[in-house]
Design a protein around this motif. Structure first.
Motif, PDB file in Angstrom:
ATOM      1  N   LYS A   8     -39.982  83.598  55.271  1.00 31.77           N
ATOM      2  CA  LYS A   8     -39.799  84.021  56.665  1.00 31.77           C
ATOM      3  C   LYS A   8     -41.148  84.300  57.317  1.00 31.77           C
ATOM      4  O   LYS A   8     -41.404  83.876  58.457  1.00 31.77           O
ATOM      5  N   THR A   9     -42.015  84.980  56.601  1.00 31.49           N
ATOM      6  CA  THR A   9     -43.347  85.293  57.120  1.00 31.49           C
ATOM      7  C   THR A   9     -44.161  84.029  57.346  1.00 31.49           C
ATOM      8  O   THR A   9     -44.781  83.853  58.397  1.00 31.49           O
ATOM      9  N   ILE A  38     -42.795  81.965  60.433  1.00 26.91           N
ATOM     10  CA  ILE A  38     -43.141  82.554  61.726  1.00 26.91           C
ATOM     11  C   ILE A  38     -44.641  82.443  61.976  1.00 26.91           C
ATOM     12  O   ILE A  38     -45.081  82.092  63.087  1.00 26.91           O
ATOM     13  N   ILE A  44     -47.131  89.553  59.021  1.00 26.49           N
ATOM     14  CA  ILE A  44     -47.245  88.356  59.858  1.00 26.49           C
ATOM     15  C   ILE A  44     -48.641  88.262  60.462  1.00 26.49           C
ATOM     16  O   ILE A  44     -49.249  87.180  60.486  1.00 26.49           O
TER      17      ILE A  44
END
Length: 227
Positions: free
Chosen positions: A14-15, A18, A94
């Motif tokens: 996910k990181t 993104i 992030i």
């Protein structure tokens, strides 16, 4: 079971996803604007963009900690106006991934935009095409191979980020425990079985990304020669 045992995998993906989207947009835009222009201070600006590539990740993490920390300019702003902080949150993960991976995207995109003859763009302008249309129909397609390479490398780099993430986000299970952090703290706690599992996973992911990139590059080159 998934949340308990494989959350680092989900969090890392996910990181990385993104961060790659953010780096792609910013990196391609800056590369297109700056790559073909000469202006005072260009070398210094590009050196700043590429600096995270040569600095130790802990140094990058320290700089981010100073900048986004409680007494840093961004940290003070966020605390005063939004009553929130970045340090030791998933947002910090992030940010660290974006900063560390950005040089790979910018460098690849800048090289891609510089490799073709800009007379192609000028010809499109003389035919009445707008800058936006020229970018999407001429510049971007011509630079796409280099941009794609930068995107894959960016994703892989964001997936494997460790030093800056540890400095800015810390290790919080279920929140900031990416695969690299999980490996480190598993070794620290003597859980070699867990560390080995995550090492195998991240090696497989990195190897797959590089293998696919090499395959795609060779395939694109063969198509180019056939034309």
């Amino acid at each position: 079971m998934f949340d308990e045992n494989l959350s680092p995998l989900w969090l890392s993906f996910k990181t990385a996803a993104i961060a790659t989207v953010i780096v792609f947009i910013v990196g391609v835009f800056l590369a297109r604007v700056i790559a073909r222009r000469d202006f005072p201070g260009k070398g210094i600006l590009e050196a700043i963009f590429l600096l995270p590539l040569v600095l130790p990740p802990t140094v990058v993490g320290f700089a981010l900690l100073v900048f986004f920390g409680k007494h840093g300019p961004v940290g003070v702003f966020l605390d005063k106006w939004f009553d929130t902080q970045v340090v030791f949150t998933w947002s910090a993960v992030i940010i660290a991934a974006v900063v560390v991976a950005f040089p790979l995207m910018y460098q690849s995109a800048a090289a891609a935009f510089q490799q073709y003859d800009d007379n192609v763009e000028r010809a499109a302008y003389t035919m009445g095409a707008s800058r936006w249309r020229v970018f999407w129909t001429v510049s971007f397609p011509l630079a796409w191979p280099g941009i794609l390479s930068g995107t894959v490398l960016t994703f892989a780099r964001a997936l494997g980020e460790f030093g800056a993430t540890l400095m800015l986000a810390g290790y919080i299970p279920g929140v900031t425990d990416t695969i690299p952090l999980s490996i480190y703290f598993a070794v620290e706690s003597g859980n070699m079985e867990k560390a080995t599992f995550w090492v195998v996973i991240i090696i497989a992911l990195g190897f797959s990304a590089i293998l696919w990139l090499n395959w795609w590059s060779k395939r694109s080159m063969m198509r180019y020669r056939e034309k």
